[in-house]
Write an enzyme that holds these catalytic residues in place. Structure first.
Site, PDB file in Angstrom:
ATOM      1  N   TYR A 131     -24.054  -8.474  24.059  1.00 32.35           N
ATOM      2  CA  TYR A 131     -24.651  -8.816  22.770  1.00 32.35           C
ATOM      3  C   TYR A 131     -23.548  -9.235  21.803  1.00 32.35           C
ATOM      4  O   TYR A 131     -22.839  -8.405  21.244  1.00 32.35           O
ATOM      5  CB  TYR A 131     -25.405  -7.592  22.258  1.00 32.35           C
ATOM      6  CG  TYR A 131     -26.257  -7.781  21.026  1.00 32.35           C
ATOM      7  CD1 TYR A 131     -26.446  -9.024  20.440  1.00 32.35           C
ATOM      8  CD2 TYR A 131     -26.883  -6.684  20.443  1.00 32.35           C
ATOM      9  CE1 TYR A 131     -27.239  -9.167  19.327  1.00 32.35           C
ATOM     10  CE2 TYR A 131     -27.684  -6.821  19.328  1.00 32.35           C
ATOM     11  CZ  TYR A 131     -27.853  -8.059  18.768  1.00 32.35           C
ATOM     12  OH  TYR A 131     -28.637  -8.195  17.659  1.00 32.35           O
ATOM     13  N   LYS A 159     -25.442 -13.084  25.308  1.00 33.93           N
ATOM     14  CA  LYS A 159     -26.250 -13.492  24.157  1.00 33.93           C
ATOM     15  C   LYS A 159     -25.299 -14.008  23.082  1.00 33.93           C
ATOM     16  O   LYS A 159     -24.635 -13.224  22.400  1.00 33.93           O
ATOM     17  CB  LYS A 159     -27.054 -12.291  23.659  1.00 33.93           C
ATOM     18  CG  LYS A 159     -27.914 -12.507  22.436  1.00 33.93           C
ATOM     19  CD  LYS A 159     -28.616 -11.196  22.099  1.00 33.93           C
ATOM     20  CE  LYS A 159     -29.595 -11.304  20.949  1.00 33.93           C
ATOM     21  NZ  LYS A 159     -28.908 -11.465  19.649  1.00 33.93           N
TER      22      LYS A 159
END
Length: 297
Positions: A131, A159
């Site tokens: 992330y 991501k």
């Protein structure tokens, strides 16, 4: 699994409790819409404001009500010890994958961030999504660091926070990152205003905030891009420009999306943990009018 539309719903709450009824309603709404995965306890899920027990409860509710849709669970925390405990809880609750950001109070070095992912992946039995969210973590990944982390066992997706606006520059950015990660690791775009550009540039997934509230709208953009209808994906995204402008105006998507959830009767008010607040007064009225104009409410 970590491809297509991954919808990230709000975790509605007040100072006393999580609104479990509203949360379950959001999860069931996403499952019924046919999103590709559901991401809980990301930034929109307000993971930083919840206890370990509350996070475990949210995970169990999501898995129980998502049907056949895979659930990705955020396990970010300040200490590695806490990350490992949250990872254990997520796995025990039936999570299909986990999502980890380098959350910090003291600034982290590249080696410290690499060590975090190394320690976490060594204990996991489900895939991990890296992330990358500098807006909340204040840590900026280099492509080279992404490449190193992506070599760790179990890392399945990255991501990224966005791509350049110019399509060719966006494609070059995605292609550069792809040369540094293993073939099986997907690249997903976040930052909803950039999603259509990122998908058209070759991103495999959209990790979407708006998809967590209005999944059909996000699915239309995603499916158009996946089918090679790049202009249609851009047109559908550009239709939402007034909404994207509100995201920018209010320092991100959370306050806008929480207000939209309240206005759409998908969450009670208040739906954010103090000191966070949803939009009020004229700003709230303007958002209500915009949701009606866009046929989202």
């Amino acid at each position: 699994m970590l491809t297509g539309l991954s919808a990230f719903p709000l975790t509605p709450m007040n100072e006393q409790t999580i609104d479990e009824v509203a949360f379950v309603g959001l999860i069931e709404r996403l499952a019924a819409a046919g999103v590709d995965s559901i991401g809980v306890l990301g930034s929109t899920g307000n993971y930083a404001y919840l206890t370990r027990d509350e996070r475990a409860r949210i995970t169990r509710l999501a898995v129980a009500h998502a049907g056949e849709v895979p659930v990705i669970v955020g396990i970010s925390a300040l200490r590695t010890r806490e990350v490992l405990a949250l990872a254990e809880d997520a796995e025990a609750s039936g999570a299909s994958a986990v999502l980890l950001a380098p959350m910090s109070y003291q600034p982290l070095s590249d080696e410290e961030v690499f060590g975090l992912y190394q320690d976490a992946t060594a204990r996991l039995s489900v895939p991990m999504c890296v992330y990358d969210n500098p807006g909340t973590t204040h840590f900026t990944f280099s492509d080279e660091l992404h490449g190193r982390i992506a070599q760790l066992p179990g890392v399945a997706s990255i991501k990224i926070p966005g791509v350049p606006v110019e399509p060719e520059a966006a494609r070059e950015r995605v292609e550069r990152l792809r040369t540094l990660v293993p073939a099986g690791v997907t690249i997903g775009v976040s930052g909803d205003p950039m999603a259509a550009i990122g998908l058209n540039a070759g991103c495999d997934a959209w990790y979407s905030v708006i998809g967590g509230l209005f999944p059909e709208t996000a699915l239309a953009i995603t499916r158009a891009a996946q089918a090679g209808r790049a202009e249609e994906a851009l047109r559908l995204s550009q239709r939402l420009e007034s909404l994207w402008a509100l995201f920018r105006q209010h320092g991100g998507s959370l306050r806008v999306v929480a207000t939209a959830a309240e206005l759409s009767k998908l969450a009670e008010s208040p739906s954010l943990p103090l000191p966070l607040k949803t939009l009020e007064g004229r700003e709230r009225q303007a958002l209500a009018a915009l949701l009606e104009e866009l046929a989202l409410a």
